[in-house]
Design a protein around this motif. Sequence first.
Motif, PDB file in Angstrom:
ATOM      1  N   LEU A   1      -3.218   3.491 -54.451  1.00 22.98           N
ATOM      2  CA  LEU A   1      -2.667   4.830 -54.710  1.00 22.98           C
ATOM      3  C   LEU A   1      -3.614   5.918 -54.228  1.00 22.98           C
ATOM      4  O   LEU A   1      -3.193   6.881 -53.576  1.00 22.98           O
ATOM      5  N   ASP A   2      -4.895   5.790 -54.567  1.00 25.81           N
ATOM      6  CA  ASP A   2      -5.884   6.797 -54.148  1.00 25.81           C
ATOM      7  C   ASP A   2      -5.911   6.932 -52.632  1.00 25.81           C
ATOM      8  O   ASP A   2      -5.925   8.038 -52.096  1.00 25.81           O
ATOM      9  N   PHE A   3      -5.912   5.801 -51.936  1.00 25.91           N
ATOM     10  CA  PHE A   3      -5.967   5.819 -50.474  1.00 25.91           C
ATOM     11  C   PHE A   3      -4.748   6.522 -49.875  1.00 25.91           C
ATOM     12  O   PHE A   3      -4.884   7.446 -49.071  1.00 25.91           O
ATOM     13  N   TYR A   4      -3.550   6.106 -50.260  1.00 26.38           N
ATOM     14  CA  TYR A   4      -2.347   6.686 -49.658  1.00 26.38           C
ATOM     15  C   TYR A   4      -2.179   8.156 -50.028  1.00 26.38           C
ATOM     16  O   TYR A   4      -1.716   8.942 -49.209  1.00 26.38           O
ATOM     17  N   GLN A   5      -2.595   8.550 -51.243  1.00 24.53           N
ATOM     18  CA  GLN A   5      -2.478   9.949 -51.625  1.00 24.53           C
ATOM     19  C   GLN A   5      -3.590  10.805 -51.033  1.00 24.53           C
ATOM     20  O   GLN A   5      -3.326  11.894 -50.513  1.00 24.53           O
ATOM     21  N   GLN A   6      -4.838  10.343 -51.096  1.00 27.43           N
ATOM     22  CA  GLN A   6      -5.970  11.180 -50.700  1.00 27.43           C
ATOM     23  C   GLN A   6      -6.292  11.117 -49.214  1.00 27.43           C
ATOM     24  O   GLN A   6      -6.658  12.129 -48.623  1.00 27.43           O
TER      25      GLN A   6
ATOM     26  N   GLY B   1      -1.402  -1.057 -66.538  1.00 22.82           N
ATOM     27  CA  GLY B   1      -2.154  -2.288 -66.321  1.00 22.82           C
ATOM     28  C   GLY B   1      -1.628  -3.095 -65.142  1.00 22.82           C
ATOM     29  O   GLY B   1      -1.361  -2.543 -64.081  1.00 22.82           O
ATOM     30  N   ASP B   2      -1.465  -4.395 -65.366  1.00 19.73           N
ATOM     31  CA  ASP B   2      -0.987  -5.277 -64.296  1.00 19.73           C
ATOM     32  C   ASP B   2       0.529  -5.293 -64.186  1.00 19.73           C
ATOM     33  O   ASP B   2       1.097  -6.121 -63.471  1.00 19.73           O
ATOM     34  N   SER B   3       1.195  -4.381 -64.872  1.00 17.80           N
ATOM     35  CA  SER B   3       2.657  -4.277 -64.822  1.00 17.80           C
ATOM     36  C   SER B   3       3.071  -2.847 -64.505  1.00 17.80           C
ATOM     37  O   SER B   3       3.950  -2.273 -65.152  1.00 17.80           O
ATOM     38  N   GLN B   4       2.440  -2.241 -63.523  1.00 24.55           N
ATOM     39  CA  GLN B   4       2.791  -0.876 -63.164  1.00 24.55           C
ATOM     40  C   GLN B   4       3.255  -0.803 -61.720  1.00 24.55           C
ATOM     41  O   GLN B   4       3.025  -1.711 -60.925  1.00 24.55           O
ATOM     42  N   GLY B   5       3.895   0.288 -61.421  1.00 25.07           N
ATOM     43  CA  GLY B   5       4.372   0.509 -60.064  1.00 25.07           C
ATOM     44  C   GLY B   5       4.406   1.991 -59.756  1.00 25.07           C
ATOM     45  O   GLY B   5       4.307   2.839 -60.656  1.00 25.07           O
ATOM     46  N   ALA B   6       4.537   2.285 -58.490  1.00 27.44           N
ATOM     47  CA  ALA B   6       4.620   3.671 -58.047  1.00 27.44           C
ATOM     48  C   ALA B   6       5.376   3.711 -56.727  1.00 27.44           C
ATOM     49  O   ALA B   6       5.433   2.709 -56.005  1.00 27.44           O
ATOM     50  N   MET B   7       5.945   4.855 -56.444  1.00 21.78           N
ATOM     51  CA  MET B   7       6.591   5.086 -55.157  1.00 21.78           C
ATOM     52  C   MET B   7       5.951   6.306 -54.518  1.00 21.78           C
ATOM     53  O   MET B   7       5.750   7.331 -55.182  1.00 21.78           O
ATOM     54  N   LEU B   8       5.623   6.167 -53.240  1.00 23.27           N
ATOM     55  CA  LEU B   8       4.995   7.234 -52.467  1.00 23.27           C
ATOM     56  C   LEU B   8       5.883   7.585 -51.280  1.00 23.27           C
ATOM     57  O   LEU B   8       6.488   6.700 -50.658  1.00 23.27           O
ATOM     58  N   ASP B   9       5.940   8.856 -50.953  1.00 23.91           N
ATOM     59  CA  ASP B   9       6.750   9.336 -49.829  1.00 23.91           C
ATOM     60  C   ASP B   9       5.969   9.154 -48.528  1.00 23.91           C
ATOM     61  O   ASP B   9       4.910   9.751 -48.351  1.00 23.91           O
TER      62      ASP B   9
ATOM     63  N   CYS C   1       0.085  11.147 -48.690  1.00 25.15           N
ATOM     64  CA  CYS C   1       1.420  10.750 -49.137  1.00 25.15           C
ATOM     65  C   CYS C   1       1.641  11.258 -50.563  1.00 25.15           C
ATOM     66  O   CYS C   1       0.766  11.128 -51.415  1.00 25.15           O
ATOM     67  N   LEU C   2       2.792  11.828 -50.801  1.00 26.27           N
ATOM     68  CA  LEU C   2       3.101  12.384 -52.109  1.00 26.27           C
ATOM     69  C   LEU C   2       3.609  11.306 -53.063  1.00 26.27           C
ATOM     70  O   LEU C   2       4.426  10.473 -52.684  1.00 26.27           O
ATOM     71  N   LEU C   3       3.139  11.349 -54.310  1.00 23.39           N
ATOM     72  CA  LEU C   3       3.604  10.443 -55.347  1.00 23.39           C
ATOM     73  C   LEU C   3       4.975  10.917 -55.809  1.00 23.39           C
ATOM     74  O   LEU C   3       5.144  12.072 -56.203  1.00 23.39           O
TER      75      LEU C   3
ATOM     76  N   PRO D   1      -6.677  -0.195 -47.784  1.00 24.47           N
ATOM     77  CA  PRO D   1      -7.622  -0.555 -48.842  1.00 24.47           C
ATOM     78  C   PRO D   1      -7.537  -1.997 -49.329  1.00 24.47           C
ATOM     79  O   PRO D   1      -8.499  -2.513 -49.882  1.00 24.47           O
ATOM     80  N   ILE D   2      -6.418  -2.679 -49.141  1.00 22.90           N
ATOM     81  CA  ILE D   2      -6.334  -4.085 -49.559  1.00 22.90           C
ATOM     82  C   ILE D   2      -6.019  -4.989 -48.370  1.00 22.90           C
ATOM     83  O   ILE D   2      -5.472  -6.074 -48.517  1.00 22.90           O
ATOM     84  N   GLY D   3      -6.387  -4.506 -47.152  1.00 20.72           N
ATOM     85  CA  GLY D   3      -6.265  -5.321 -45.957  1.00 20.72           C
ATOM     86  C   GLY D   3      -4.971  -5.164 -45.197  1.00 20.72           C
ATOM     87  O   GLY D   3      -4.802  -5.780 -44.147  1.00 20.72           O
TER      88      GLY D   3
END
Length: 129
Positions: free
Chosen positions: A18-23, A36-44, A27-29, A111-113
Amino acid sequence: MHHVSLKAQGAEEFQRVLDFYQQVLDCLLIRHWGQGDSQGAMLDLGNTILEVTSNGMERCKGLFAHLAFATDDVDGMVERLRAAGCPVLVQPVDKNLGGNYPIRIAFCAGPIGEELEFFQELTQEKRKK
Protein backbone atom coordinates in the motif's frame (compact mmCIF):
# COMPACT_ATOMS: atom_id res chain seq x y z
CA MET A 1 -11.76 -5.22 -16.72
CA HIS A 2 -12.61 -4.21 -13.19
CA HIS A 3 -9.39 -5.00 -11.29
CA VAL A 4 -6.15 -6.94 -10.97
CA SER A 5 -5.47 -8.74 -7.68
CA LEU A 6 -2.14 -8.79 -5.86
CA LYS A 7 -1.82 -11.03 -2.79
CA ALA A 8 0.63 -9.94 -0.11
CA GLN A 9 1.82 -12.46 2.46
CA GLY A 10 0.57 -11.02 5.74
CA ALA A 11 -0.17 -7.61 7.21
CA GLU A 12 3.41 -6.25 7.09
CA GLU A 13 3.89 -7.04 3.40
CA PHE A 14 0.37 -5.70 2.72
CA GLN A 15 1.31 -2.35 4.28
CA ARG A 16 4.56 -2.18 2.26
CA VAL A 17 2.54 -2.70 -0.93
CA LEU A 18 0.00 0.00 0.00
CA ASP A 19 2.75 2.47 0.95
CA PHE A 20 4.59 1.83 -2.32
CA TYR A 21 1.60 2.21 -4.65
CA GLN A 22 0.30 5.28 -2.80
CA GLN A 23 3.57 7.09 -2.06
CA VAL A 24 5.83 6.14 -4.98
CA LEU A 25 3.31 5.68 -7.81
CA ASP A 26 0.69 8.19 -6.53
CA CYS A 27 -2.20 5.69 -6.75
CA LEU A 28 -5.26 6.80 -4.82
CA LEU A 29 -6.78 4.53 -2.16
CA ILE A 30 -10.41 3.81 -3.07
CA ARG A 31 -11.37 1.57 -0.13
CA HIS A 32 -9.89 -0.50 2.68
CA TRP A 33 -11.45 -3.35 4.70
CA GLY A 34 -10.55 -5.84 7.42
CA GLN A 35 -7.41 -6.00 9.53
CA GLY A 36 -4.29 -8.08 10.10
CA ASP A 37 -3.92 -11.02 7.74
CA SER A 38 -7.54 -10.63 6.60
CA GLN A 39 -7.53 -7.16 5.09
CA GLY A 40 -7.81 -5.77 1.63
CA ALA A 41 -7.69 -2.52 -0.26
CA MET A 42 -8.42 -1.18 -3.71
CA LEU A 43 -6.20 1.41 -5.39
CA ASP A 44 -6.97 3.44 -8.51
CA LEU A 45 -4.44 2.66 -11.26
CA GLY A 46 -6.04 5.03 -13.75
CA ASN A 47 -7.74 2.64 -16.16
CA THR A 48 -8.37 -0.17 -13.69
CA ILE A 49 -8.18 -1.03 -10.00
CA LEU A 50 -5.46 -2.89 -8.10
CA GLU A 51 -6.93 -5.03 -5.34
CA VAL A 52 -4.38 -5.90 -2.66
CA THR A 53 -5.13 -8.50 0.01
CA SER A 54 -3.04 -9.69 2.94
CA ASN A 55 -4.08 -13.35 2.68
CA GLY A 56 -1.50 -14.46 0.13
CA MET A 57 -0.08 -17.33 2.17
CA GLU A 58 -1.29 -19.76 -0.49
CA ARG A 59 -0.06 -19.35 -4.04
CA CYS A 60 -2.50 -18.54 -6.80
CA LYS A 61 -3.12 -20.94 -9.68
CA GLY A 62 -2.01 -18.52 -12.40
CA LEU A 63 0.30 -15.54 -12.55
CA PHE A 64 0.34 -12.43 -14.68
CA ALA A 65 3.70 -11.51 -16.18
CA HIS A 66 3.58 -7.85 -15.12
CA LEU A 67 1.49 -4.72 -14.56
CA ALA A 68 2.03 -2.05 -17.21
CA PHE A 69 1.59 1.64 -16.37
CA ALA A 70 1.14 4.25 -19.09
CA THR A 71 3.42 7.26 -18.54
CA ASP A 72 4.74 10.32 -20.34
CA ASP A 73 8.13 9.94 -18.62
CA VAL A 74 9.59 6.43 -18.42
CA ASP A 75 12.97 7.72 -17.24
CA GLY A 76 11.41 9.81 -14.47
CA MET A 77 9.36 6.86 -13.23
CA VAL A 78 12.46 4.66 -13.15
CA GLU A 79 14.27 7.29 -11.08
CA ARG A 80 11.32 7.43 -8.63
CA LEU A 81 11.41 3.67 -8.20
CA ARG A 82 15.19 3.56 -7.91
CA ALA A 83 15.00 6.24 -5.18
CA ALA A 84 12.41 4.08 -3.39
CA GLY A 85 14.88 1.17 -3.42
CA CYS A 86 13.18 -0.86 -6.15
CA PRO A 87 15.43 -2.87 -8.48
CA VAL A 88 15.47 -1.84 -12.13
CA LEU A 89 15.04 -5.02 -14.18
CA VAL A 90 15.23 -3.44 -17.66
CA GLN A 91 16.70 0.04 -18.10
CA PRO A 92 14.68 2.53 -20.18
CA VAL A 93 14.94 1.62 -23.85
CA ASP A 94 13.28 2.67 -27.11
CA LYS A 95 11.57 -0.08 -29.09
CA ASN A 96 9.26 -0.36 -32.07
CA LEU A 97 6.29 -2.68 -31.88
CA GLY A 98 6.08 -2.87 -35.65
CA GLY A 99 5.03 -0.46 -38.32
CA ASN A 100 5.20 3.04 -36.97
CA TYR A 101 4.57 2.35 -33.27
CA PRO A 102 7.63 3.62 -31.37
CA ILE A 103 7.62 3.17 -27.62
CA ARG A 104 9.91 3.63 -24.63
CA ILE A 105 9.73 1.05 -21.86
CA ALA A 106 11.42 -0.01 -18.63
CA PHE A 107 10.78 -2.70 -16.02
CA CYS A 108 11.22 -2.48 -12.26
CA ALA A 109 10.35 -4.74 -9.35
CA GLY A 110 7.68 -3.66 -6.88
CA PRO A 111 7.86 -4.06 -3.11
CA ILE A 112 7.02 -7.79 -3.07
CA GLY A 113 8.74 -8.71 -6.34
CA GLU A 114 5.91 -8.00 -8.77
CA GLU A 115 7.15 -6.82 -12.16
CA LEU A 116 6.09 -3.33 -13.20
CA GLU A 117 6.45 -2.02 -16.73
CA PHE A 118 6.44 1.68 -17.56
CA PHE A 119 5.17 2.19 -21.11
CA GLN A 120 5.37 5.38 -23.15
CA GLU A 121 4.09 5.81 -26.69
CA LEU A 122 6.58 8.02 -28.51
CA THR A 123 6.03 10.72 -31.07
CA GLN A 124 8.88 11.81 -33.31
CA GLU A 125 9.86 14.68 -30.99
CA LYS A 126 9.84 12.49 -27.84
CA ARG A 127 12.24 9.82 -29.13
CA LYS A 128 15.43 9.49 -27.08
CA LYS A 129 18.77 9.53 -28.85
